[in-house]
Design a protein around this motif. Structure first.
Motif, PDB file in Angstrom:
ATOM      1  N   LYS A  86      -5.173  -9.518   3.005  1.00  0.00           N
ATOM      2  CA  LYS A  86      -6.551  -9.137   3.278  1.00  0.00           C
ATOM      3  C   LYS A  86      -6.837  -7.818   2.564  1.00  0.00           C
ATOM      4  CE  LYS A  86      -6.311 -11.090   7.933  1.00  0.00           C
ATOM      5  NZ  LYS A  86      -6.198 -10.732   9.366  1.00  0.00           N
ATOM      6  N   VAL A  87      -7.857  -7.820   1.740  1.00  0.00           N
ATOM      7  CA  VAL A  87      -8.202  -6.607   0.999  1.00  0.00           C
ATOM      8  C   VAL A  87      -9.363  -5.906   1.698  1.00  0.00           C
ATOM      9  CG1 VAL A  87      -9.253  -5.747  -1.116  1.00  0.00           C
ATOM     10  CG2 VAL A  87      -7.332  -7.330  -1.236  1.00  0.00           C
ATOM     11  N   ARG A 104      -4.337   8.355  -8.506  1.00  0.00           N
ATOM     12  CA  ARG A 104      -5.432   7.733  -7.772  1.00  0.00           C
ATOM     13  C   ARG A 104      -6.607   8.698  -7.740  1.00  0.00           C
ATOM     14  NH1 ARG A 104      -3.617   7.893  -2.908  1.00  0.00           N
ATOM     15  NH2 ARG A 104      -2.313   6.063  -2.887  1.00  0.00           N
ATOM     16  N   VAL A 220       6.315 -11.879  -7.632  1.00  0.00           N
ATOM     17  CA  VAL A 220       6.856 -10.969  -6.624  1.00  0.00           C
ATOM     18  C   VAL A 220       7.525  -9.827  -7.366  1.00  0.00           C
ATOM     19  CG1 VAL A 220       8.472 -10.734  -4.707  1.00  0.00           C
ATOM     20  CG2 VAL A 220       7.211 -12.879  -5.025  1.00  0.00           C
ATOM     21  N   VAL A 221       7.140  -8.606  -6.996  1.00  0.00           N
ATOM     22  CA  VAL A 221       7.644  -7.449  -7.737  1.00  0.00           C
ATOM     23  C   VAL A 221       8.374  -6.489  -6.812  1.00  0.00           C
ATOM     24  CG1 VAL A 221       5.737  -7.586  -9.390  1.00  0.00           C
ATOM     25  CG2 VAL A 221       5.551  -6.061  -7.402  1.00  0.00           C
ATOM     26  N   LYS A 222       9.170  -5.634  -7.441  1.00  0.00           N
ATOM     27  CA  LYS A 222       9.734  -4.484  -6.742  1.00  0.00           C
ATOM     28  C   LYS A 222       9.158  -3.261  -7.435  1.00  0.00           C
ATOM     29  CE  LYS A 222      13.904  -2.382  -5.037  1.00  0.00           C
ATOM     30  NZ  LYS A 222      15.359  -2.480  -4.784  1.00  0.00           N
ATOM     31  N   PRO A 226       2.383   2.963  -5.056  1.00  0.00           N
ATOM     32  CA  PRO A 226       2.068   2.950  -3.624  1.00  0.00           C
ATOM     33  C   PRO A 226       0.959   1.986  -3.215  1.00  0.00           C
ATOM     34  CG  PRO A 226       1.255   4.983  -4.637  1.00  0.00           C
ATOM     35  CD  PRO A 226       2.049   4.263  -5.689  1.00  0.00           C
ATOM     36  N   LYS A 229      -0.211  -3.120  -2.409  1.00  0.00           N
ATOM     37  CA  LYS A 229      -0.815  -4.053  -1.439  1.00  0.00           C
ATOM     38  C   LYS A 229      -2.329  -3.872  -1.314  1.00  0.00           C
ATOM     39  CE  LYS A 229       3.263  -5.380   0.997  1.00  0.00           C
ATOM     40  NZ  LYS A 229       3.839  -5.845   2.260  1.00  0.00           N
ATOM     41  N   MET A 230      -2.910  -3.120  -2.250  1.00  0.00           N
ATOM     42  CA  MET A 230      -4.359  -2.944  -2.270  1.00  0.00           C
ATOM     43  C   MET A 230      -4.902  -3.561  -3.560  1.00  0.00           C
ATOM     44  SD  MET A 230      -5.282  -0.234   0.059  1.00  0.00           S
ATOM     45  CE  MET A 230      -5.696   1.360  -0.639  1.00  0.00           C
ATOM     46  N   ASN A 249       4.126 -11.706  -0.126  1.00  0.00           N
ATOM     47  CA  ASN A 249       4.605 -10.583  -0.934  1.00  0.00           C
ATOM     48  C   ASN A 249       4.274 -10.709  -2.412  1.00  0.00           C
ATOM     49  OD1 ASN A 249       5.911  -8.990   1.087  1.00  0.00           O
ATOM     50  ND2 ASN A 249       7.521 -10.542   1.155  1.00  0.00           N
ATOM     51  N   GLU A 292      10.687  -9.840  -9.565  1.00  0.00           N
ATOM     52  CA  GLU A 292      11.744 -10.663  -8.970  1.00  0.00           C
ATOM     53  C   GLU A 292      11.509 -12.133  -9.281  1.00  0.00           C
ATOM     54  OE1 GLU A 292      12.547  -7.788  -5.097  1.00  0.00           O
ATOM     55  OE2 GLU A 292      11.845  -9.830  -4.784  1.00  0.00           O
TER      56      GLU A 292
END
Lengths: 644, 644
Positions: A86-87, A104, A220-222, A226, A229-230, A249, A292
């Motif tokens: 959810k954004v 940012r 899927v990343v590592k 920060p 997830k946005m 993820n 990944e």
């Protein structure tokens, strides 16, 4: 439940199979259309040229307003069961002044509080999962998407069969089995490369001369970035990226690879998966990112285009990407597709069900093409907003406020407009026979009463009320399911003040040539007493809302019989809203209706407000509604006066 | 994910199949226990003597607090998919003064606003549907309920196998196939007629000398009784009825058929379906009622009883109706069963996982038996409240207010207590090693800091916060799934004020003999970076909540590494709550924690607050927590000082 005034779904003269509609393509637009019409009882042939639903990639964003729609269809729980991302906010990243990386510069809400959304976020989920939610629902109504089948040809031929004038040739994609069928309608939800559109020789107008090549990668990343997830718009010395979080993820990255304003530019510019990953690493520096797993990777050109027509003869229609293409950045593809389908679905239903004049179908193109044009204009503006100058933190802060003080600032004005637009709440249909705005030619003191805050052509304002029979606190705008009916909200004010007006309303809708009594169900005498929404007519559901506390409302005393029959749709407007603390009836107040005398709101079957009237003693209110419905329905209604 | 310090699920010496637990009965108590332990990795043999889940009848009410629990388990959407009835209000009906029928004397909220419930209603759904939701979930973890099987005998025998001391004989109900198994635990969720309880010769104490015979009928009716979709208590000249709405237009009627205070009364009094319907018709007069369908009808005696013990040796346990029976009127059967199971599940997990001393299991009986005793006392009081004198309308109105002004009125006091109790929010565990209330012997200025509004032994107060990584607005109390871990909520106050205290907290929990570092995962080095809840230990999940706006929190700067590892559990306390408009950090304020300096809240794995401390600079906070956990865990922790 399907109304039927014309024969439907039966072979009339020969052995060719007949359908109400043939739908080509089982993406969002085709599936939503199919699901609506299947629920309302129509016979559907639905094909798709892919062997199975979307496996990876494609669209993934459901905006706030379409989520309301999915909830209204009862499909939201199945969507949410997949645990989508959810954004709620968008973050902006730019080069540092030292040019040693990115930082940012600000964030803003994707659906700020000045938009009164139930779900103020974008839901991100793989398109294939969304398709399967519809496919599962369709099965309940006996519709299966036939795969992999394709369309080979079609023609409209009234002489062969005037009831089923469209002849369609379908074929298995392996070139073997063929099928010739007849239908009342043909719909193309084929996407940007529409066979139907090409056959009809409908051109595409490119609004913006810029063509873009995009790279898109789901995986899927590592990372230590920060804001992974946005939703992020990242500009750097090394290029630009858009980050979109996903379910499980996953993250989607959009990278603009090339663009040109040259009309004859051949967008062959491409990039490998590794090149895109290397670009992303440079852009995100000093943060680290490693993959990944890559689920999907694609490079594709996008031009902003819009079809000249959505139909030629109101028998063959198109919707979704077949009609409009644009950049994926604002996440509007699936949402515009859903609303195209919804707009067409109920109009077909009302024409085929015998309620509306066939000319109602003309409003599909006029309403939806305007939205697409607004989308493309917006898209260009939105792109400029983000790619030219990063917003200053103060701009962002100011823009997020609900006050209108700063609207002279063009950045903020564009921001507000863009939030409303991308959320889906900005869609507004112009005045026409369905939308009696103050600009509509019909003028009467009863229509658009003073103080009214509802805007015709826009969706109903959200409100919380208490259902009288079971004291459940409910979302009024969700109380009627997507049943194809007009929604008649009788805001009845205070029972003591509106008693006569309410009785007069009930008496007048019970007259033989009222909009209601002209379209009663043919099986009205055998309708179960458990029927909640359509006891009288397939085209109307009534809600009555009192400006009173729930225990004060006694249905047998306060509600005239015809409205009392909708006993599950009688409400008390008694839920406090701290944003309007001085109101006594908060739903009435939010709509801008008189808290003592009430008012009547007609909401179209797709959720958009059609007309708002006062609730007056005498016949005036129902006269106005008869005039409204009489302007597009198939019969002459009582008191349908030309001067209204 | 299952921790393992003792061998589990493997045959150690012979061919007898071994299980962590054998569970008898697949009603609510057995299924919830099974579901928890299956998710946490335990090997389960689960049998039920019925060939299939409950088909009709039995319990049907889920109260607000257990609904929170089901949500925490991710099972709420599957429950709600069945479209249960929701009871928001209770209506009272009494004889008219003219004695010509009944009239409504008042209504009240079933969960009034003074209870801060997320779901202020009772959810009514057929028990079989609820059972199937659990059964479907269990399958995901490889557990199938074996049916129809029954228990034939059991013994605890440490000499045969001290790791699996319980020997259980199981048999197919047709008397054929038998199976002898060994287990660490045996659990009876058999209901009121418990074979296990009888074998253990555990008596039932009857708290109330009155025995009742009830008739209960589920069906679909046609009626003009206006409150048929509400919970109603109806007294009439012809007897009394309780009305409970159900899913699918059904309604349940309870009719008290006979009662006696004679100890030797044999409750053989019965009634036919037709007699009960005729009684209902008389009681509801002047309203009409006709049955379209009767789904279930039963007449059964109920005595209020409570088992003397819930276990004899802390290897064989009982829960649910096997331990306590009472009238169905307050809808507490399933709810008490759920919470019995939850209480036992995590304690078995913490003992078998090596975290807790075996004596922890003793608290199952002491905590849950007290709740059952309270329930029985309440039941008697509640019955008296309703059967003696109907509440006056003014009493009801006054009682529904949140103000405490009227608490001297015994009716209102009982009402408030009853609402809190029936909602499930009234459950309170006494001070013990798990619940360090102000009455607990451990005293320190750090423990139960001044102003604290959290009550140990009660559930965590609800609050809304913003998750920092993705800006999602979330329900803090639901953020950690039911994973069997203690929930460590570090309310971190203002970053500028609490920086050192937070760093000291992180440093001290990272010391070798801290509560955290004493119970690290054995596979800690191979834990995926996507693991959100248990990256360090199976017994702890950490949340950090800042009294700051979301964009002000920078995890890499503000959160020490050990807490930052729980990056999905870092929150901004920035969601306005109009009920406490003067706060600046609303979750901090609701909990009564210092909005600048914060505080630490330990919530037990079942959601009940264990201890509340201040967040201080130095080692004091972690010292207090080490003392808390040290009082029941299996190892000696650092700074576990006797004087705390």
């Amino acid at each position: 439940m399907a109304p039927s005034t014309t024969p439907r779904g039966k072979a009339t003269s020969d052995t060719v199979e007949k359908y109400d509609i043939v739908i080509i393509g089982a993406g969002p637009v085709g599936l939503l259309l199919s699901t609506c019409l299947a629920r309302w009882g129509y016979k559907i042939r639905h094909i798709d040229n892919r062997p199975e639903p979307t496996k990876t990639g494609r669209a993934d964003g459901i905006q706030p307003r379409p989520l309301d729609l999915l909830k209204n269809m009862g499909l939201k729980p199945d969507i949410m069961a997949h645990k989508p991302a959810k954004v709620y906010e968008v973050a902006f990243w730019d080069p540092t002044s030292a040019r040693d990386g990115i930082h940012r510069t600000g964030t803003w809400a994707s659906c700020p509080s000045f938009i009164d959304a139930r779900y103020p976020f974008t839901t991100l989920l793989h398109q294939g999962m969304i398709e399967r939610v519809f496919i599962k629902d369709l099965k309940k109504y006996g519709v299966e998407v036939q795969r992999p089948w394709t369309i080979k040809g079609f023609k409209t031929d009234y002489e062969g069969d005037s009831v089923y004038p469209v002849e369609v040739d379908l074929q298995h994609v392996d070139g073997g089995k063929m099928d010739k069928v007849r239908a009342k309608y043909l719909f193309s939800g084929e996407g940007a490369r529409s066979f139907v559109r090409e056959q009809l020789k409908i051109g595409i107008k490119h609004k913006d001369p810029i063509a873009h090549v995009w790279g898109v990668m789901d995986g899927v990343v590592k990372t230590d970035f920060p804001d992974i997830k946005m939703k992020c718009t990242i500009h750097s010395e090394h290029g630009s990226i858009m980050v979109i979080p996903r379910e499980d993820n996953m993250v989607r990255l959009y990278i603009q690879i090339a663009s040109s304003t040259d009309k004859d530019w051949n967008p062959l510019k491409t990039a490998t998966e590794e090149e895109v990953q290397n670009s992303a690493k440079k852009i995100l520096s000093p943060y680290q990112i490693e993959w990944e797993r890559v689920e999907w990777f694609s490079v594709y050109p996008i031009g902003q285009g819009i079809a000249d027509k959505y139909t030629l003869d109101h028998r063959v229609f198109m919707g979704g990407d077949a009609c409009h293409t644009h950049s994926p950045k604002a996440g509007q593809g699936m949402n515009t597709a859903f609303l195209d389908a919804l707009n067409l679905a109920w109009k077909i239903h009302h024409v085929e069900g015998g309620f509306a004049d066939r000319s109602l179908l003309e409003s599909y193109e006029s309403e939806r093409k305007l939205v697409a044009e607004n989308l493309l204009n917006f898209d260009a503006k939105y792109a400029a907003l983000f790619s030219q100058k990063p917003p200053a933190a103060t701009d962002v802060a100011a823009a997020s406020q609900t006050s209108a003080d700063n609207d002279e600032n063009p950045f903020i004005a564009t921001f507000k407009e863009s939030c409303e637009f991308t959320s889906g709440y900005g869609v507004a249909y112009d005045a026409n026979s369905l939308n009696w705005s103050p600009l509509h030619k019909a003028q009467s003191p009863i229509i658009n009463p003073k103080g009214n805050k509802l805007r015709t052509g826009r969706i109903l304002i959200n409100s919380n009320v208490t259902r009288v029979v079971d004291a459940n606190v409910v979302h009024l705008e969700q109380e009627i399911p997507l049943n194809g009916s007009f929604r008649v909200y009788v805001f009845a004010g205070k029972p003591s003040k509106s008693k006569k007006a309410l009785e007069d309303f009930a008496q007048n809708i019970s007259k033989p040539s009222s909009f209601l009594n002209s379209y009663l169900r043919s099986d009205i005498d055998s309708v179960s007493h458990h029927e909640q929404h359509n006891p009288h007519s397939h085209f109307f559901t009534f809600c009555t809302i009192f400006a009173a506390k729930r225990p004060e409302v006694e249905i047998s005393r306060d509600v005239p019989g015809v409205l009392a029959r909708y006993r599950d749709h009688i409400y008390a407007d008694d839920i406090f809203d701290y944003k309007i603390p001085d109101a006594t009836a908060w739903a009435h107040a939010k709509m801008g209706l008189d808290q003592e005398k009430g008012g009547v709101v007609i909401v179209r079957p797709d959720g958009y407000v059609g007309i708002v009237t006062s609730l007056v003693e005498g016949g005036g209110t129902v006269d106005a509604l008869n005039s409204y419905f009489g302007s597009f329905c198939s019969k002459k209604l009582a008191e349908h006066r030309a001067n209204l």
